[in-house]
Enzyme design. Structure first.
Site, PDB file in Angstrom:
ATOM      1  N   ASP A  77       4.714  32.953   6.641  1.00 41.93           N
ATOM      2  CA  ASP A  77       4.777  31.779   5.360  1.00 41.93           C
ATOM      3  C   ASP A  77       6.265  31.203   5.374  1.00 41.93           C
ATOM      4  O   ASP A  77       6.674  30.525   3.914  1.00 41.93           O
ATOM      5  CB  ASP A  77       4.182  32.252   4.094  1.00 41.93           C
ATOM      6  CG  ASP A  77       5.135  33.767   3.770  1.00 41.93           C
ATOM      7  OD1 ASP A  77       5.952  34.018   4.849  1.00 41.93           O
ATOM      8  OD2 ASP A  77       4.843  34.268   2.495  1.00 41.93           O
ATOM      9  N   HIS A 136      23.579   4.598  21.677  1.00 45.52           N
ATOM     10  CA  HIS A 136      22.350   4.455  21.310  1.00 45.52           C
ATOM     11  C   HIS A 136      22.460   3.778  19.809  1.00 45.52           C
ATOM     12  O   HIS A 136      23.374   4.072  19.163  1.00 45.52           O
ATOM     13  CB  HIS A 136      21.499   5.697  21.209  1.00 45.52           C
ATOM     14  CG  HIS A 136      22.437   6.899  20.648  1.00 45.52           C
ATOM     15  ND1 HIS A 136      22.426   7.286  19.391  1.00 45.52           N
ATOM     16  CD2 HIS A 136      22.956   7.955  21.138  1.00 45.52           C
ATOM     17  CE1 HIS A 136      23.102   8.320  19.208  1.00 45.52           C
ATOM     18  NE2 HIS A 136      23.643   8.673  20.250  1.00 45.52           N
ATOM     19  N   HIS A 193      25.062   9.687  31.829  1.00 43.00           N
ATOM     20  CA  HIS A 193      23.990   9.236  30.820  1.00 43.00           C
ATOM     21  C   HIS A 193      24.623   7.999  30.414  1.00 43.00           C
ATOM     22  O   HIS A 193      25.551   7.343  30.909  1.00 43.00           O
ATOM     23  CB  HIS A 193      24.245  10.018  29.425  1.00 43.00           C
ATOM     24  CG  HIS A 193      25.752  10.218  29.001  1.00 43.00           C
ATOM     25  ND1 HIS A 193      26.338   9.561  28.180  1.00 43.00           N
ATOM     26  CD2 HIS A 193      26.427  11.493  28.961  1.00 43.00           C
ATOM     27  CE1 HIS A 193      27.457   9.875  27.920  1.00 43.00           C
ATOM     28  NE2 HIS A 193      27.798  11.386  28.461  1.00 43.00           N
ATOM     29  N   HIS A 213      23.412  19.234  27.089  1.00 44.81           N
ATOM     30  CA  HIS A 213      22.627  19.404  25.567  1.00 44.81           C
ATOM     31  C   HIS A 213      22.777  21.051  25.698  1.00 44.81           C
ATOM     32  O   HIS A 213      21.955  21.728  24.857  1.00 44.81           O
ATOM     33  CB  HIS A 213      21.001  19.215  25.838  1.00 44.81           C
ATOM     34  CG  HIS A 213      20.832  17.658  25.664  1.00 44.81           C
ATOM     35  ND1 HIS A 213      19.820  17.077  26.247  1.00 44.81           N
ATOM     36  CD2 HIS A 213      21.819  16.749  25.142  1.00 44.81           C
ATOM     37  CE1 HIS A 213      19.723  15.773  25.774  1.00 44.81           C
ATOM     38  NE2 HIS A 213      20.948  15.404  25.431  1.00 44.81           N
ATOM     39  N   HIS A 239      18.857   9.013  17.135  1.00 44.83           N
ATOM     40  CA  HIS A 239      18.596   7.981  18.110  1.00 44.83           C
ATOM     41  C   HIS A 239      17.727   7.084  17.396  1.00 44.83           C
ATOM     42  O   HIS A 239      16.698   7.422  17.435  1.00 44.83           O
ATOM     43  CB  HIS A 239      18.049   8.503  19.420  1.00 44.83           C
ATOM     44  CG  HIS A 239      18.991   9.595  20.203  1.00 44.83           C
ATOM     45  ND1 HIS A 239      18.519  10.231  21.204  1.00 44.83           N
ATOM     46  CD2 HIS A 239      20.252   9.619  19.999  1.00 44.83           C
ATOM     47  CE1 HIS A 239      19.429  11.028  21.687  1.00 44.83           C
ATOM     48  NE2 HIS A 239      20.630  10.771  20.948  1.00 44.83           N
ATOM     49  N   ASP A 243      27.376  10.910  14.188  1.00 43.09           N
ATOM     50  CA  ASP A 243      27.316  11.435  15.613  1.00 43.09           C
ATOM     51  C   ASP A 243      28.566  11.312  16.385  1.00 43.09           C
ATOM     52  O   ASP A 243      29.059  10.158  16.659  1.00 43.09           O
ATOM     53  CB  ASP A 243      26.177  10.765  16.265  1.00 43.09           C
ATOM     54  CG  ASP A 243      25.715  11.337  17.589  1.00 43.09           C
ATOM     55  OD1 ASP A 243      26.211  12.190  17.970  1.00 43.09           O
ATOM     56  OD2 ASP A 243      25.117  10.756  18.416  1.00 43.09           O
ATOM     57  N   TYR A 293      32.145  14.073  33.647  1.00 43.79           N
ATOM     58  CA  TYR A 293      31.818  15.693  33.660  1.00 43.79           C
ATOM     59  C   TYR A 293      32.141  16.072  35.274  1.00 43.79           C
ATOM     60  O   TYR A 293      31.552  15.632  36.098  1.00 43.79           O
ATOM     61  CB  TYR A 293      30.436  15.969  33.391  1.00 43.79           C
ATOM     62  CG  TYR A 293      30.204  15.214  32.052  1.00 43.79           C
ATOM     63  CD1 TYR A 293      30.266  15.865  30.934  1.00 43.79           C
ATOM     64  CD2 TYR A 293      29.679  13.770  31.983  1.00 43.79           C
ATOM     65  CE1 TYR A 293      30.153  15.126  29.695  1.00 43.79           C
ATOM     66  CE2 TYR A 293      29.403  13.365  30.760  1.00 43.79           C
ATOM     67  CZ  TYR A 293      29.552  13.856  29.485  1.00 43.79           C
ATOM     68  OH  TYR A 293      29.110  13.358  28.613  1.00 43.79           O
ATOM     69  N   GLU A 338      29.988   6.283  23.590  1.00 40.20           N
ATOM     70  CA  GLU A 338      30.128   7.747  23.845  1.00 40.20           C
ATOM     71  C   GLU A 338      30.146   7.723  25.382  1.00 40.20           C
ATOM     72  O   GLU A 338      29.460   8.465  25.953  1.00 40.20           O
ATOM     73  CB  GLU A 338      29.148   8.565  23.302  1.00 40.20           C
ATOM     74  CG  GLU A 338      27.923   7.952  23.430  1.00 40.20           C
ATOM     75  CD  GLU A 338      26.674   8.978  22.806  1.00 40.20           C
ATOM     76  OE1 GLU A 338      26.798  10.305  23.149  1.00 40.20           O
ATOM     77  OE2 GLU A 338      25.917   8.771  22.102  1.00 40.20           O
ATOM     78  N   GLU A 386      32.968  10.069  21.346  1.00 40.99           N
ATOM     79  CA  GLU A 386      31.766   9.691  20.748  1.00 40.99           C
ATOM     80  C   GLU A 386      32.468   9.078  19.365  1.00 40.99           C
ATOM     81  O   GLU A 386      32.668   9.931  18.609  1.00 40.99           O
ATOM     82  CB  GLU A 386      30.480  10.333  20.636  1.00 40.99           C
ATOM     83  CG  GLU A 386      29.648   9.746  19.968  1.00 40.99           C
ATOM     84  CD  GLU A 386      28.339  10.472  20.132  1.00 40.99           C
ATOM     85  OE1 GLU A 386      28.294  11.798  20.244  1.00 40.99           O
ATOM     86  OE2 GLU A 386      27.196   9.746  20.082  1.00 40.99           O
ATOM     87  N   ARG A 401      33.851  13.990  26.420  1.00 45.14           N
ATOM     88  CA  ARG A 401      33.048  13.045  26.084  1.00 45.14           C
ATOM     89  C   ARG A 401      33.750  12.547  24.717  1.00 45.14           C
ATOM     90  O   ARG A 401      34.055  13.454  24.251  1.00 45.14           O
ATOM     91  CB  ARG A 401      31.559  13.204  25.765  1.00 45.14           C
ATOM     92  CG  ARG A 401      30.772  12.028  25.166  1.00 45.14           C
ATOM     93  CD  ARG A 401      29.298  12.415  25.284  1.00 45.14           C
ATOM     94  NE  ARG A 401      28.633  13.443  24.346  1.00 45.14           N
ATOM     95  CZ  ARG A 401      28.285  14.702  25.003  1.00 45.14           C
ATOM     96  NH1 ARG A 401      28.317  14.965  26.158  1.00 45.14           N
ATOM     97  NH2 ARG A 401      27.964  15.597  24.121  1.00 45.14           N
ATOM     98  N   ASP A 413      30.218  18.199  19.979  1.00 47.77           N
ATOM     99  CA  ASP A 413      29.362  16.996  19.677  1.00 47.77           C
ATOM    100  C   ASP A 413      28.548  17.387  18.477  1.00 47.77           C
ATOM    101  O   ASP A 413      27.529  18.240  18.475  1.00 47.77           O
ATOM    102  CB  ASP A 413      28.297  16.787  20.596  1.00 47.77           C
ATOM    103  CG  ASP A 413      27.295  15.544  20.562  1.00 47.77           C
ATOM    104  OD1 ASP A 413      27.585  14.742  19.463  1.00 47.77           O
ATOM    105  OD2 ASP A 413      27.112  14.748  21.696  1.00 47.77           O
TER     106      ASP A 413
HETATM  107  N1  GLY Z   1      24.430  13.996  19.713  1.00 52.76           N
HETATM  108  C1  GLY Z   1      23.462  13.266  20.404  1.00 52.76           C
HETATM  109  C2  GLY Z   1      23.808  12.209  21.173  1.00 52.76           C
HETATM  110  O1  GLY Z   1      24.955  11.965  21.387  1.00 52.76           O
HETATM  111  O2  GLY Z   1      23.096  11.393  21.712  1.00 52.76           O
HETATM  112 MN    MN Z   2      25.343  10.238  20.285  1.00 50.89          MN
HETATM  113 MN    MN Z   3      26.566  12.869  20.122  1.00 50.98          MN
END
Ligand code: GLY
Ligand code: MN
Ligand code: MN
Length: 437
Positions: A35, A349, A345, A238, A356, A266, A383, A379, A402, A400, A255
């Site tokens: 629950d 976004h 990547h 991730h 996203h 983000d 790597y 971003e 961002e 990265r 991140d």
């Molecule tokens: N933190 C998710 C992205 O950077 O897309």
């Molecule tokens: Mn992002």
């Molecule tokens: Mn991010």
């Protein structure tokens, strides 16, 4: 609470659906075990149109000459309110959320069958919530069963998201204000993380600093599972285990962003655990920073969605050549996709209620032009996994950077600018850390 933007958004959607009817339910509660439930999060579409955050609710918009906004929600329940807290109930909700009428959620099935009759079109997002899909199909079948009495079910069923996504893509002043604040809180959290990192501390300790900063400024939750990735973990895109010790000489990639009043921030920052970049780390870092600057310069009205990405990619690929990670020329490497070993990547976004966020990236088969009020992330990353064919001093460097950008009339506003990202700035912030722990 400001109700104006919600009523105005409903009016716009009502104008778009003509004589049709739109049904937008909120998200279900989800059990974590027995629950205990996951923290409740409303549905973004529903919230965008109502500002209402209780579970077990739905919005029905009835278009036509006299457009109506109808809310279905939980009734008042003194016993349940002792355990779970205040609930509006239809009467107070109608008033507070400027609805034309509000009803108990328990009558929604009967009401839907009534309201769907003789409407030319139903706007609903099938495939999003199976329980609601079933309710809607039931209601449609009940109308069809009444055919001999002259009732007909909507001949057209359309996805309501197609209309609302376009609205959500352009953030109004109310949204921009919340996003600015969400970004500022996340920027402060990254600065705090820089002040807390040191060899021997654990990734989760730094995660705790981020969460502390989010919460103490009133952000309700992280916008997504924070990535706190030391050393080689930064090359796992991730990575969310966040359970390793930080090592002297490694980089730390974070991140993390918060959700404030339904809106996400983000941010990614990458910095040295011990406060000083090695020459190799600095070389790669400067490439990513230059790639990000090139991308940000392309975030302006009229430029197409992919222009920031293309600009960042050219800088990154030139960097891969300069570091002798690849051989050839920029165009050839972009053409062959060989860069994907180090940059796999895209550069951003849409950002909004969802990290996203909603919205098409193409119009027809062309990347869409940017417009004032759109918000997106920028971003780029780089790597370098350990591998025998690569120089050892570059192994396990994952970077990265961002930021969140709001497209303005002339270019863009970087909402997350307060998070340090220049090498000198990061090293200065880290030099001020309390070192004894
Ligand atoms: N933190 C998710 C992205 O950077 O897309
Ligand atoms: Mn992002
Ligand atoms: Mn991010």
């Amino acid at each position: 609470m400001t109700i104006l933007p919600y009523a105005e958004r409903r009016a716009r959607l009502l104008a778009a659906i003509g004589d049709g009817i739109a049904v937008v339910p909120t998200a279900p509660e989800r059990a974590r075990n027995r629950d205990s439930h996951y923290p409740y999060r409303h549905d973004s579409y529903f919230y965008y149109l109502t500002g209402f955050t209780e579970p077990e609710a739905a919005l029905v918009l009835v278009g036509g000459a006299q457009p109506q906004s109808l809310l279905f929600c939980r009734t008042k329940d003194p016993d349940k309110e002792i355990w779970d807290g205040y609930r509006y109930g239809p009467e107070a909700a109608r008033e507070a959320f400027a609805m034309d009428a509000a009803f108990p959620i328990a009558v929604v099935d009967d009401k839907l069958a009534e309201l769907l009759a003789n409407r030319p079109a139903l706007y609903y997002s099938f495939g999003h919530d199976a329980a609601w899909d079933e309710r809607i199909i039931d209601a449609l079948n009940r109308v069809r069963a009444d055919a001999r009495a002259g009732a007909h079910a909507p001949a057209e069923i359309r996805d309501v998201r197609a209309l609302v996504d376009e609205m959500r893509l352009i953030k109004d002043a109310h949204e921009q204000d919340i996003m600015r604040r969400a970004a500022a809180i996340a920027a402060a959290a990254h600065r705090r993380a820089m002040g807390a990192a040191a060899p021997g501390r654990h990734e989760y300790e730094i995660e705790a600093e981020l969460l502390h900063e989010f919460r103490r400024h009133g952000a309700q939750a992280p916008a997504y599972a924070p990535i706190v990735a030391g050393g080689a973990n930064a090359c796992i895109l991730h990575y969310i285990d966040n359970n390793r010790a930080l090592r002297d000489g490694d980089l730390l990639l974070i991140d993390a962003g918060c959700e404030l009043d339904g809106y996400a921030s983000d941010i990614t920052r990458t910095f040295p655990v011990n406060g000083r970049f090695t020459p190799a780390q600095r070389d790669v870092y400067q490439i990513v920073l230059a790639a990000q600057a090139a991308a940000i310069a392309k975030v302006a009205p009229g430029n197409r969605w992919d222009e920031p990405h293309e600009a960042a990619l050219r800088v990154l690929v030139q960097g891969m050549l300069d570091l002798k990670l690849l051989a050839g020329d920029v165009d050839g490497i972009i053409e062959s996709g060989a860069y994907k070993r180090f940059y796999m990547h895209r550069t951003g976004h849409w950002l909004g209620m969802d990290v996203h966020d909603a919205g098409e990236y193409k119009l027809g088969d062309r990347w869409r032009p940017l417009q004032p009020g759109m918000t997106l992330t920028v971003e780029p990353g780089f790597y370098i996994r350990a591998a025998d064919d690569l120089p050892r001093e570059l192994w396990d460097i994952g970077i990265r950077i961002e930021d969140d950008a709001l497209v303005t009339a002339t270019g863009c506003e970087i909402l997350t600018a307060a998070a340090p990202k220049e090498v000198a700035e990061i090293e200065a912030v880290m030099a001020e850390r309390a070192v004894a722990r």
